[in-house]
Scaffold this active site. Structure first.
Site, mmCIF file in Angstrom:
data_model
loop_
_atom_site.group_PDB
_atom_site.id
_atom_site.type_symbol
_atom_site.label_atom_id
_atom_site.label_comp_id
_atom_site.label_asym_id
_atom_site.label_seq_id
_atom_site.Cartn_x
_atom_site.Cartn_y
_atom_site.Cartn_z
ATOM 1 C CG ASP A 193 -35.792 17.605 20.609
ATOM 2 O OD1 ASP A 193 -34.720 18.006 20.069
ATOM 3 O OD2 ASP A 193 -36.966 17.341 20.168
ATOM 4 C CG ASP B 171 -34.274 19.844 14.467
ATOM 5 O OD1 ASP B 171 -33.958 19.468 13.226
ATOM 6 O OD2 ASP B 171 -35.561 20.173 14.813
HETATM 7 N N1 GLY Z 1 -36.618 20.772 16.964
HETATM 8 C C1 GLY Z 1 -37.938 20.618 16.314
HETATM 9 C C2 GLY Z 1 -38.400 21.925 15.603
HETATM 10 O O1 GLY Z 1 -37.589 22.592 15.450
HETATM 11 O O2 GLY Z 1 -39.443 22.040 15.118
#
Ligand code: GLY
Length: 382
Positions: free
Chosen positions: A102, A165
């Site tokens: 992330d 994601d």
């Molecule tokens: N990227 C983690 C979520 O969307 O909760």
């Protein structure tokens, strides 16, 4: 009709800008994730857990809101808040194990946005460091970017895990290639996107959340429900990440398959938007309890607006109408524009089996981003 739309966009933009201007002063020294008793929390307060605190995956979104506001108003105070967050996040670079895929969500809306907006070279270096960390998570036998590091205590392994994601993290790699004129970052991003097309997107246009590969051979082992209701279900925020992510891969590469996949996911998403326009936490969740996820709605709306810019006028209208439906539903039902509450969008779910009916900073970010897109902003952050 067009007049009514323009009036709604203008009113909503004004309400939002006023609220964000107010909260930006209240929370200028924080890195908010959610609200506690209607007040922003602060992820920059040192935490015992290395996965939390400054390394938290959402730590770029409040800065992202400030970047959008700086672009919109040119008021210095907004970029100064972004820079304060960038400086705090510098600590994360010395905690290698605490970071994860992330890094795109953390540094694209902050450092890379700062560089794009002001040419700040210190910020550019931050972005390139983050991109190198993301590229370093690539597994070349399975052609995927590893999502997380092993949990502690070490009773299981995430070595072969990739998640949907990540498609909105890899724009950091496209940016790094564009900046350095070095194709390696882009090639890693495309190999990951190709893997996501093959293993995450189901024939009906829905997407899986987590897929596990054998990290030594690259073979797919199995998938997991992740933050969704159950295996085979349809976690709505995951659908939104997939939709928006493939649009971004198309914009950066012009590879037709990415646009086709973005449309396929968009058609699935649109066909599941209920009459009232409010998005559930999972499209395949049971009737009761009714858990919503406004963040999924906001992310999907912004992705649909970006998709509409890539299409002919007939398709573009379909995507824009769907985005408007989602945004109007949020505005009319789940937004708090008052000064009693630091958050804006109020009815999010962290996961189907997680916290519900809460404000999440990324829902506020994507709602603001989508409304500013409708208003015609030309700032490109992903
Ligand atoms: N990227 C983690 C979520 O969307 O909760």
């Amino acid at each position: 009709m067009e007049e009514k739309k323009a009036e709604w966009i203008s009113k909503t933009t004004e309400k939002l800008k006023e609220k964000v201007a107010w909260v930006s002063t209240r929370s200028q020294n924080k890195i908010p994730y959610t609200t506690v008793n209607k007040v922003h929390d602060d992820k920059s307060i040192p935490s015992a857990s290395q996965d939390d605190g400054l390394n938290w995956w959402c730590n770029g979104f409040f800065g992202g809101m400030m970047s959008l506001m700086y672009h919109e108003t040119k008021e210095e105070r907004y970029i100064n808040i972004v820079r304060g967050i960038e400086e705090k996040l510098d600590t994360c670079f010395s905690n290698f194990y605490g970071l994860h895929h992330d890094v795109g969500f953390m540094w694209l809306p902050t450092a890379v946005a700062d560089y794009r907006l002001t040419g700040n070279l210190v910020s550019k270096t931050r972005g390139l460091h983050a991109a190198s960390l993301l590229a370093g998570r690539f597994n070349p036998v399975g052609n995927f970017i590893r999502a997380w590091n092993d949990p502690k205590p070490k009773d299981s392994s995430n070595k072969g895990w990739a998640i949907i994601d990540c498609l909105l993290n890899i724009p950091l790699l496209y940016w790094a290639s564009e900046e350095t004129n070095d194709p390696r970052f882009r090639q890693i991003a495309m190999l990951h996107a190709d893997t996501a097309r093959k293993y995450f997107v189901r024939p009906d246009g829905s997407v899986r959340h987590i897929v596990e590969f054998n990290p030594e051979t690259g073979e797919m082992i199995k998938d997991y429900a992740g933050q969704g209701y159950a295996l085979g279900s349809s976690w709505t925020r995951g659908q939104a990440w997939g939709l928006y992510g493939f649009v971004m891969s198309y914009i950066h590469t012009k590879k037709q398959e990415y646009l086709d996949t973005a449309k396929q996911i968009a058609h699935y998403f649109i066909s599941n938007i209920p009459e009232d326009g409010l998005i559930l936490a999972d499209f395949r969740q049971p009737k009761e309890p009714v858990w919503y996820d406004d963040s999924a709605a906001a992310i999907a709306a912004s992705g649909l607006l970006e998709l509409s810019k890539q299409c002919n006028s007939v398709d573009a209208e379909i995507y824009e109408i769907a985005a408007l439906k989602l945004l109007i539903a949020l505005d009319q039902n789940h937004c708090d524009y008052t000064k009693d509450n630091d958050g804006i969008v109020q009815n999010c779910s962290v996961a189907y089996y997680g916290e519900h009916e809460i404000n999440l900073i990324y829902a506020d970010y994507f709602f603001l981003e989508a409304i500013l897109k409708l208003k015609g902003t030309d700032f490109f952050l992903w």
